[in-house]
Design an enzyme around this catalytic site. Structure first.
Site, PDB file in Angstrom:
ATOM      1  N   SER A 106     -10.867  -4.784  21.460  1.00  0.00           N
ATOM      2  CA  SER A 106     -11.258  -5.607  20.312  1.00  0.00           C
ATOM      3  C   SER A 106     -11.181  -4.847  19.001  1.00  0.00           C
ATOM      4  O   SER A 106     -11.060  -5.458  17.939  1.00  0.00           O
ATOM      5  CB  SER A 106     -12.667  -6.163  20.515  1.00  0.00           C
ATOM      6  N   THR A 159     -15.257  -6.167  16.192  1.00  0.00           N
ATOM      7  CA  THR A 159     -14.552  -7.227  15.455  1.00  0.00           C
ATOM      8  C   THR A 159     -15.002  -7.318  13.991  1.00  0.00           C
ATOM      9  O   THR A 159     -14.172  -7.143  13.089  1.00  0.00           O
ATOM     10  CB  THR A 159     -14.681  -8.578  16.187  1.00  0.00           C
ATOM     11  N   ASP A 278     -15.818 -13.307  24.938  1.00  0.00           N
ATOM     12  CA  ASP A 278     -15.302 -12.109  25.600  1.00  0.00           C
ATOM     13  C   ASP A 278     -16.244 -11.608  26.694  1.00  0.00           C
ATOM     14  O   ASP A 278     -15.800 -11.197  27.770  1.00  0.00           O
ATOM     15  CB  ASP A 278     -15.107 -11.035  24.530  1.00  0.00           C
ATOM     16  N   ASP A 320      -8.497 -12.179  19.445  1.00  0.00           N
ATOM     17  CA  ASP A 320      -7.940 -10.819  19.399  1.00  0.00           C
ATOM     18  C   ASP A 320      -7.143 -10.499  20.662  1.00  0.00           C
ATOM     19  O   ASP A 320      -6.229  -9.705  20.662  1.00  0.00           O
ATOM     20  CB  ASP A 320      -9.057  -9.783  19.165  1.00  0.00           C
ATOM     21  N   HIS A 347      -9.562  -7.050  29.775  1.00  0.00           N
ATOM     22  CA  HIS A 347      -8.698  -7.875  28.933  1.00  0.00           C
ATOM     23  C   HIS A 347      -7.339  -8.033  29.603  1.00  0.00           C
ATOM     24  O   HIS A 347      -7.001  -7.272  30.497  1.00  0.00           O
ATOM     25  CB  HIS A 347      -8.494  -7.208  27.571  1.00  0.00           C
TER      26      HIS A 347
HETATM   27 MG    MG Z   1     -15.809  -8.845  19.182  1.00  0.00          MG
HETATM   28 ZN    ZN Z   2     -13.789  -7.292  25.621  1.00  0.00          ZN
END
Ligand code: MG
Ligand code: ZN
Length: 384
Positions: A106, A159, A278, A320, A347
């Site tokens: 991220s 982020t 996430d 992202d 991810h």
């Molecule tokens: Mg984030």
């Molecule tokens: Zn993550």
């Protein structure tokens, strides 16, 4: 023997997975968490597609961390057929790879979106040589626009941090918090109070922010009533908690930020993150993902409602990266049921969607690099 071997493989596998995840995340969830059995739904409004200008005066940039197409469709299903997001008629895909990895984290993912530069995993607002790169938020400030950040993680998390801080490692939370004071950002709302007040260097950054002229709040009710000035709101010591704990913190905070920032005649840039989509993906929890997805979509609804009325605001929604490799394996739109499987606790490399609404929205059609999203927003906002 085979049993022992299986157990050994499971232990090694679990260790490997938790290494790939962020440290705050719990281990795998119960089987029951993989199915969302339906719940409350909300009515989705349809907004105008007529706008008042060719180019946007304001940009509201919404990032669903880890939000792939399946996460979105789990939301569509859970809300029995539609989301606010569907008002965005211009749609593209973003290639998310980082400078040093096929699968981004991220930090590098957000740095690509905030600065237009691909960097190494873990880096915040710096290039591959750890040199600071100016973010679109910082550039907006220089151009006289009002600026803001809202998230449901700590505000120092990768982020939001990538829009305002410049540090070689994402876990340098106290250094990242201190970077907020080097800027003139107008509004930031999220968790992470501890990184401002319980610090190794003994500084109390909340007091310093107050001296700089910021109003400081922690209570959502009070946050919702702020209409102007500069505001810092830290609603928790750590992250803002799951829905049952934080309630409608994200949509309310977003509305507050828009109320404040839209007072500026020259326009504004606001980044809003649905941080925990996430974390639901990492946990392999469909229930967690759906809750977060619906909260994020209602937040998108707040942004769209303002943009529709204003007519000069571009809303861009993307992610992202994708998290969990989420595969929807069953469900029902009539009943709002979603069943999913997750091949990874980390991810994935897959493209993520981009949605746009408002003046300039058509620029976001097609397949592009994550860094192109920055370039397009920048060009639309500053004209070069
Ligand atoms: Mg984030
Ligand atoms: Zn993550």
């Amino acid at each position: 023997m085979i049993q022992k071997l299986t157990i050994l493989i499971l232990i090694i596998g679990a260790g490997f997975t938790s290494f790939a995840q962020d440290t705050y995340l719990d281990a795998k969830v119960e089987e029951t968490e993989k199915t969302y059995l339906g719940g409350e739904t909300y009515k989705v409004k349809t907004f105008t597609q007529k706008f008042k200008s060719e180019k946007p005066k304001n940009i509201i940039f919404l990032i669903g961390d880890g939000m792939g197409v399946s996460h979105i469709f789990s939301g569509i299903t859970a809300n029995k057929g539609s989301l606010f997001l569907e008002n965005c008629k211009y749609i593209g895909f973003s290639k998310t790879q980082s400078a040093d990895n096929y699968i981004t984290d991220s930090a590098a993912g957000a740095t690509a979106l905030s600065t237009g530069v691909r960097t190494n995993n873990g880096a915040i607002g710096v290039d591959v040589n750890n040199k600071p790169v100016k973010s679109i938020l910082e550039e907006a400030e220089e151009n006289g626009l009002a600026t803001g950040l809202v998230s449901t993680s700590t505000i120092t998390h990768a982020t939001p941090a990538s829009f305002i801080a410049h540090q070689p490692q994402r876990n340098m939370y106290e250094e990242i918090a201190a970077d907020f004071l080097k800027t003139d950002i107008d509004v930031f709302i999220g968790g992470g109070k501890a990184h401002f007040t319980q610090r190794k260097d003994g500084r109390n950054l909340v007091e310093e922010l107050k001296e700089k002229g910021y109003r400081y709040e922690e209570d959502l009710d009070k946050i919702s009533k702020v209409k102007k000035g500069k505001l810092v709101a830290l609603t928790a010591d750590g992250d803002a908690g799951r829905m049952e704990q934080r309630g409608d913190m994200l949509p309310v905070s977003t509305k507050t930020a828009i109320n404040i920032l839209s007072k500026n005649d020259k326009g504004f840039f606001l980044m809003v993150e649905g941080s925990q989509i996430d974390w639901g993906g990492h946990a392999g929890s469909t229930i967690y993902i759906v809750e977060e997805m619906l909260d994020f979509d209602q937040t998108i609804g707040k942004a769209l409602a303002f943009a529709a009325k204003d007519g000069k605001t571009l809303v861009v929604v993307t992610a992202d990266h994708e998290t969990g490799g989420m595969a929807i394996t069953g469900g029902s739109i009539e009943e709002g049921i979603v069943q999913a499987r997750y091949p990874t606790g980390g991810h994935t490399s897959v493209m993520v969607p981009i949605f746009a609404y408002g003046p300039g929205a058509k620029e976001f059609i097609g397949i592009m690099k994550n860094t192109d999203i920055h370039a397009k927003m920048r060009k639309l906002l500053f004209g070069n």
